[in-house]
Scaffold this active site. Sequence first.
Site, PDB file in Angstrom:
ATOM      1  N   ASP A 151      40.976  82.202  49.881  1.00 27.54           N
ATOM      2  CA  ASP A 151      41.746  82.195  48.416  1.00 27.54           C
ATOM      3  C   ASP A 151      42.729  82.047  48.125  1.00 27.54           C
ATOM      4  O   ASP A 151      43.607  83.428  48.802  1.00 27.54           O
ATOM      5  CB  ASP A 151      40.258  81.429  47.316  1.00 27.54           C
ATOM      6  CG  ASP A 151      40.499  81.574  45.717  1.00 27.54           C
ATOM      7  OD1 ASP A 151      40.278  80.807  45.835  1.00 27.54           O
ATOM      8  OD2 ASP A 151      41.085  81.762  45.181  1.00 27.54           O
ATOM      9  N   ARG A 159      36.954  62.904  35.375  1.00 29.61           N
ATOM     10  CA  ARG A 159      37.800  63.265  36.803  1.00 29.61           C
ATOM     11  C   ARG A 159      39.423  63.358  36.580  1.00 29.61           C
ATOM     12  O   ARG A 159      40.368  64.013  37.204  1.00 29.61           O
ATOM     13  CB  ARG A 159      37.583  63.066  38.288  1.00 29.61           C
ATOM     14  CG  ARG A 159      35.801  63.088  38.587  1.00 29.61           C
ATOM     15  CD  ARG A 159      35.546  62.399  39.594  1.00 29.61           C
ATOM     16  NE  ARG A 159      34.108  62.904  40.190  1.00 29.61           N
ATOM     17  CZ  ARG A 159      33.089  61.623  39.675  1.00 29.61           C
ATOM     18  NH1 ARG A 159      33.209  60.785  38.607  1.00 29.61           N
ATOM     19  NH2 ARG A 159      31.796  62.160  39.377  1.00 29.61           N
ATOM     20  N   ARG A 207      22.861  60.455  44.911  1.00 33.47           N
ATOM     21  CA  ARG A 207      22.313  59.980  44.093  1.00 33.47           C
ATOM     22  C   ARG A 207      21.728  58.596  43.714  1.00 33.47           C
ATOM     23  O   ARG A 207      20.500  59.051  43.047  1.00 33.47           O
ATOM     24  CB  ARG A 207      23.215  60.551  43.393  1.00 33.47           C
ATOM     25  CG  ARG A 207      24.557  61.739  43.483  1.00 33.47           C
ATOM     26  CD  ARG A 207      25.698  62.169  42.782  1.00 33.47           C
ATOM     27  NE  ARG A 207      25.883  63.109  42.031  1.00 33.47           N
ATOM     28  CZ  ARG A 207      27.265  64.040  41.520  1.00 33.47           C
ATOM     29  NH1 ARG A 207      27.724  63.244  41.865  1.00 33.47           N
ATOM     30  NH2 ARG A 207      27.239  65.392  41.079  1.00 33.47           N
ATOM     31  N   HIS A 247      35.972  56.924  43.574  1.00 33.16           N
ATOM     32  CA  HIS A 247      35.219  57.990  43.153  1.00 33.16           C
ATOM     33  C   HIS A 247      35.075  57.959  41.556  1.00 33.16           C
ATOM     34  O   HIS A 247      35.277  59.427  40.865  1.00 33.16           O
ATOM     35  CB  HIS A 247      35.591  59.937  43.373  1.00 33.16           C
ATOM     36  CG  HIS A 247      34.075  60.429  43.063  1.00 33.16           C
ATOM     37  ND1 HIS A 247      32.369  60.157  43.036  1.00 33.16           N
ATOM     38  CD2 HIS A 247      34.062  61.840  43.141  1.00 33.16           C
ATOM     39  CE1 HIS A 247      32.059  61.717  43.294  1.00 33.16           C
ATOM     40  NE2 HIS A 247      32.720  62.321  43.169  1.00 33.16           N
TER      41      HIS A 247
HETATM   42  C1  PYR Z   1      30.642  65.323  41.241  1.00 33.07           C
HETATM   43  O1  PYR Z   1      29.740  65.987  41.169  1.00 33.07           O
HETATM   44  O2  PYR Z   1      30.328  63.957  41.326  1.00 33.07           O
HETATM   45  C2  PYR Z   1      32.319  65.848  41.549  1.00 33.07           C
HETATM   46  O3  PYR Z   1      32.937  64.957  41.636  1.00 33.07           O
HETATM   47  C3  PYR Z   1      32.413  67.468  42.045  1.00 33.07           C
END
Ligand code: PYR
EC number: 1.1.1.37
Length: 317
Positions: free
Chosen positions: A34, A89, A152, A176
């Site tokens: 980092d 995002r 999920r 995504h």
């Molecule tokens: C999500 O939680 O879907 C992310 O992209 C971090």
Amino acid sequence: MARKKIALIGGGQIGGVLAQLAALRELGDVVMFDIVEGLPQGKMLDIAEVGSVDGFDCNLKGTNSYEDIKGSDVVIVTAGLPRKPGMSRDDLIEVNSKIMTSVAEGIKANAPNAFVIVISNPLDAMVTLCQKITGFPYNRVIGQAGVLDSARFKTFIAWELGVSVKDVNAMTLGGHGDDMVPLVRYASVNGIPVMELLERKYKDKAKAKEVMDAMVKRTRGAGGEVVALLKTGSAFYSPASSAIQMAESILKDQKRVLPTCAYLNGEFGVKGFYVGVPCVLGENGVEQILEFELDAEEQAMMDKSVAAVKELVGSMK
Ligand code: PYR
């Protein structure tokens, strides 16, 4: 045989969980990079000091120098800002492109043989940029999104049906983002179609569809749901677990079939873009892309998701 080495680029929340999981599973030695002085050193020291308690034995190092990632087999990139409530995002593209550019240069110069797994958002654009700058072959640069999105979806199905999540199989494809494609037709409980189970539960096809539509919607917005609750960042346990599953499949040549943000060269009708599809991950990274027939509705959703990815990638300067 030399021990494997995993480099984590980014010492934030996801980086910390990645380091702990990699150590707990003894995937290899772990180095966390980092730019903030003390942050990666502190986190890695903290984790290293419980090796005797957790029963792992590997070298953990925090660093502010890219030189320390030399010899890495797998590099996992989380560097970049997370979302704040209300952001998509895609709103992160400008700031995170700059960060990804310097990260990819650091990887290219110091770990030229590594497999790279990108988690930073917006994922589909960041993995594209990372591959472009490193110039690594496409099979060695992939993105993590589908494992998490699918996990999920599986979780919501398990809760709805009152079954163990271990017995639920389901997958999401595409980008995504809000247009990701949870595949309803292939969602099953040990092979039994979820839609049939819902129809039997509710004795009503329309109600079953309504319940499934709600789970699809929740899956698409699940990252944002966590952001809204946390208020100060985005999900970190689940992205880390998901990326570790991908890294483990590569490091141990497991050949797991995992939804992966992979470069497509005509598969699923997509050419020249990174999109989430089922891939076999093994010692050569993406070893196969498992293509299969989508029905008209699934193809339409995939097309919409791919169009969003193309627009996002096209917006990068
Ligand atoms: C999500 O939680 O879907 C992310 O992209 C971090």
